[in-house]
Every structure is written in C-alpha cells, then in structure tokens.
Design a protein around this motif. Sequence first.
Motif, PDB file in Angstrom:
ATOM      1  N   MET A 192     -32.451  22.242 101.862  1.00 25.60           N
ATOM      2  CA  MET A 192     -32.168  23.204 102.918  1.00 25.60           C
ATOM      3  C   MET A 192     -32.036  24.614 102.339  1.00 25.60           C
ATOM      4  N   ALA A 193     -31.442  24.726 101.172  1.00 27.14           N
ATOM      5  CA  ALA A 193     -31.249  26.040 100.548  1.00 27.14           C
ATOM      6  C   ALA A 193     -32.562  26.659 100.103  1.00 27.14           C
ATOM      7  N   GLN A 194     -33.602  25.846  99.952  1.00 25.89           N
ATOM      8  CA  GLN A 194     -34.899  26.356  99.498  1.00 25.89           C
ATOM      9  C   GLN A 194     -35.939  26.407 100.613  1.00 25.89           C
ATOM     10  N   ALA A 195     -35.550  25.964 101.812  1.00 30.38           N
ATOM     11  CA  ALA A 195     -36.525  25.868 102.900  1.00 30.38           C
ATOM     12  C   ALA A 195     -36.801  27.236 103.508  1.00 30.38           C
ATOM     13  N   ALA A 196     -38.039  27.434 103.883  1.00 28.55           N
ATOM     14  CA  ALA A 196     -38.420  28.660 104.586  1.00 28.55           C
ATOM     15  C   ALA A 196     -38.207  28.450 106.075  1.00 28.55           C
ATOM     16  N   LEU A 197     -37.409  29.303 106.674  1.00 28.56           N
ATOM     17  CA  LEU A 197     -37.127  29.214 108.100  1.00 28.56           C
ATOM     18  C   LEU A 197     -37.698  30.431 108.809  1.00 28.56           C
ATOM     19  N   PRO A 198     -38.121  30.287 110.075  1.00 34.04           N
ATOM     20  CA  PRO A 198     -38.605  31.464 110.798  1.00 34.04           C
ATOM     21  C   PRO A 198     -37.532  32.554 110.810  1.00 34.04           C
ATOM     22  N   PRO A 199     -37.866  33.830 110.542  1.00 34.76           N
ATOM     23  CA  PRO A 199     -39.204  34.324 110.262  1.00 34.76           C
ATOM     24  C   PRO A 199     -39.602  34.236 108.791  1.00 34.76           C
ATOM     25  N   ALA A 200     -38.798  33.550 107.975  1.00 35.61           N
ATOM     26  CA  ALA A 200     -39.096  33.492 106.541  1.00 35.61           C
ATOM     27  C   ALA A 200     -40.322  32.652 106.233  1.00 35.61           C
ATOM     28  N   ASP A 201     -40.874  31.916 107.217  1.00 35.89           N
ATOM     29  CA  ASP A 201     -42.026  31.075 106.898  1.00 35.89           C
ATOM     30  C   ASP A 201     -43.295  31.896 106.678  1.00 35.89           C
ATOM     31  N   GLU A 202     -43.207  33.213 106.797  1.00 34.97           N
ATOM     32  CA  GLU A 202     -44.329  34.059 106.378  1.00 34.97           C
ATOM     33  C   GLU A 202     -44.603  33.900 104.891  1.00 34.97           C
ATOM     34  N   ALA A 203     -43.586  33.399 104.162  1.00 38.22           N
ATOM     35  CA  ALA A 203     -43.736  33.252 102.718  1.00 38.22           C
ATOM     36  C   ALA A 203     -44.697  32.137 102.343  1.00 38.22           C
ATOM     37  N   VAL A 204     -45.241  31.393 103.315  1.00 39.65           N
ATOM     38  CA  VAL A 204     -46.188  30.321 102.985  1.00 39.65           C
ATOM     39  C   VAL A 204     -47.526  30.892 102.521  1.00 39.65           C
ATOM     40  N   LEU A 205     -47.709  32.189 102.650  1.00 37.40           N
ATOM     41  CA  LEU A 205     -48.949  32.824 102.183  1.00 37.40           C
ATOM     42  C   LEU A 205     -48.603  33.877 101.120  1.00 37.40           C
ATOM     43  N   PRO A 206     -48.112  33.425  99.955  1.00 39.48           N
ATOM     44  CA  PRO A 206     -47.637  34.383  98.948  1.00 39.48           C
ATOM     45  C   PRO A 206     -48.742  35.233  98.332  1.00 39.48           C
ATOM     46  N   ASP A 207     -50.000  34.746  98.396  1.00 40.83           N
ATOM     47  CA  ASP A 207     -51.092  35.481  97.755  1.00 40.83           C
ATOM     48  C   ASP A 207     -51.898  36.318  98.756  1.00 40.83           C
ATOM     49  N   VAL A 208     -51.297  36.565  99.926  1.00 41.24           N
ATOM     50  CA  VAL A 208     -51.965  37.349 100.966  1.00 41.24           C
ATOM     51  C   VAL A 208     -51.172  38.636 101.189  1.00 41.24           C
ATOM     52  N   ALA A 209     -51.872  39.713 101.468  1.00 46.26           N
ATOM     53  CA  ALA A 209     -51.223  41.005 101.682  1.00 46.26           C
ATOM     54  C   ALA A 209     -50.209  40.921 102.825  1.00 46.26           C
TER      55      ALA A 209
END
Length: 309
Positions: A192-209
């Motif tokens: 849970m401490a490492q999970a990406a939650l909305p709006p943090a799930d933008e981090a699923v594309l770390p190599d995109v501008a």
Amino acid sequence: MNGATPLYSIGELSARTGVPVRTIRFYSDTGLLPPTDRTPAGYRRYDDAALGRLHLVGVLRELDVDLGTVRRVLDGDLSVADVAAAHADATALQIRALRLRHSMLRLVARRGAGPEETVLMHRIARLTSDERRRAVADFVTGLGTDTPYARDAAAALRTALPELPDEPSEAQLAAWVELAELIADDGFRGRMAQAALPPADEAVLPDVAPEAVAELIPFVRQAVAAAREAGIDPEAADAVPVVDAVAERFAAVLGRPDGPELREWMARRFEAGHDPLVERYWRLVWAVNDWQVVPGHLPFQPWMVRALR
C-alpha cells in the motif's frame, strides 16, 4: 347471584388464564399473588383484581421480565412503561448479537473455514467499534511518510475509513473480516505504501514527457470509466472501439504508429502500475461502508490491460 364479588379458586384461575396451577400456587406463596380470601377449610380464593394481576404477571414473564422486577411493578415502584423501555433496549442488543452470530455462521460455512480460521474470524468480528478504528488507524500510521506514494496513500486512506455498522449485513461482515486480515499483514502495508493512487497513477509512464502524460492518463481513465458504466466487458467486441480510441490517442501524442507493438507496450505499462491487492482493499472499504461503486473511481489499468491483450 346476590351481587357479591365473584371469587375464583386456583383451578378456576388456571382455566381462565392458562397459567399452570403449580405456577399460580408459587406466585401466591412468594407474595406476587396474595389470595383475596380463604374458605373455612383454608382454600385460597381470588377476585377479579387478582385475576388482572395474574394476567399482568403472565405477560411480563412471557416478555422475560425477572420476578424481582415483576414484584417492583406490582408494588408500584416501577411503571410498566419503564420496564418495557428497558427490556426493549435489552432485546435490541440480543437481536443485534444474534444477527451478528447468524452472519458469522453463514460466513464460516461459505468459506469452509477450519478451526483456527473460525476462531480468528470470530475474534475479528467481535471487535468493538473503538478497537476496529484503532486497528485501521495503526495501519495508516504504519505506512510512514518516507515516500510521496506513502504520504498519498495515508491521505487517501484517512478520507475513506471503513466503518462497520452495529448491525452489519453478511456481505459487510465478510468484507470487514477480509479487510482486517489485510491490514494486519505487514507485507500488504508495504504494498500500500508503494502503490500509485489517482492522481499518482500518472507515474505508470515514467519514460514519457509530463505534458503528454497529463493528456493521456485522464483520457484513458475517462474512456474506461465510460465503458464500465455502459457495462462493456473488456474482452467483448464492444470494447474494440474503446481500445482503438485509446491506442490512437497514444499513437498521436507519442508520435508512434498504432499497432501490436504500441499496444503491448501500453499493456505492460498499465500492468506494472496497478496492484490488484490494493484495489481489493478499496473494494472492501466500499463494501463495509455500503457505498455505491462509482466506475470513475475504480482503477482503469485492469480493464485496459485485458482489453489491449
């Protein structure tokens, strides 16, 4: 015949009220039903007032009022209304306990629980509301503030705490038991401490501008929410236009051709950015609180991965 008040024997009282002779004799011996008169031979006789008194005693005893309280009502120390109110509250507590026991038994039967699991489930279900809140608070505090994800997760958890009602349904109880098992697991706390939650799930594309991510993630999230609301299965033919629209938007923004390679890349990114156990936690919270599931609040990644693949 001459207008005198009628008197009844114990047998006649029993016939009129349905109370056994032995019980009427006991009430008389203990002073709850003193005889109105006695015959020359010493047999007890009772008038209409005693008959009404016996009716009241019978009703109170049928309602499980103890003899001491019955005596206080008959002596005028307590009103029938006061006794009824107190016993109504006590009965409500008993009903609540029985409903909880009923739900617990059905849950044990459905899960096929063994002895150890049954004992654990029973202990979890019997926690007081304060103990339940303390367990959840300890879980949230244990997430720490070391990472942005942990801080975001703790903030999100505090806005939607599970609150099991006093009279939970079977589904709510089952959800609470599973939720309590999750938050007691140190491994899950780490996830849970490492999970990406909305709006943090933008981090699923770390190599995109970042500006591209800001356009793509809300688009796919909204597309999936609309598909869910329309009842579209991700593996059904109706999902194809949704997938095509998302893939075309990704291709246009990223400047890549739409095709199997791009779609597999998208699926891998979405898959890596989603933890199904964390999603399960939130679904359990909704179940415990009996909240309506809003499609837009569900993680978009599982639906999109299945549709893309």
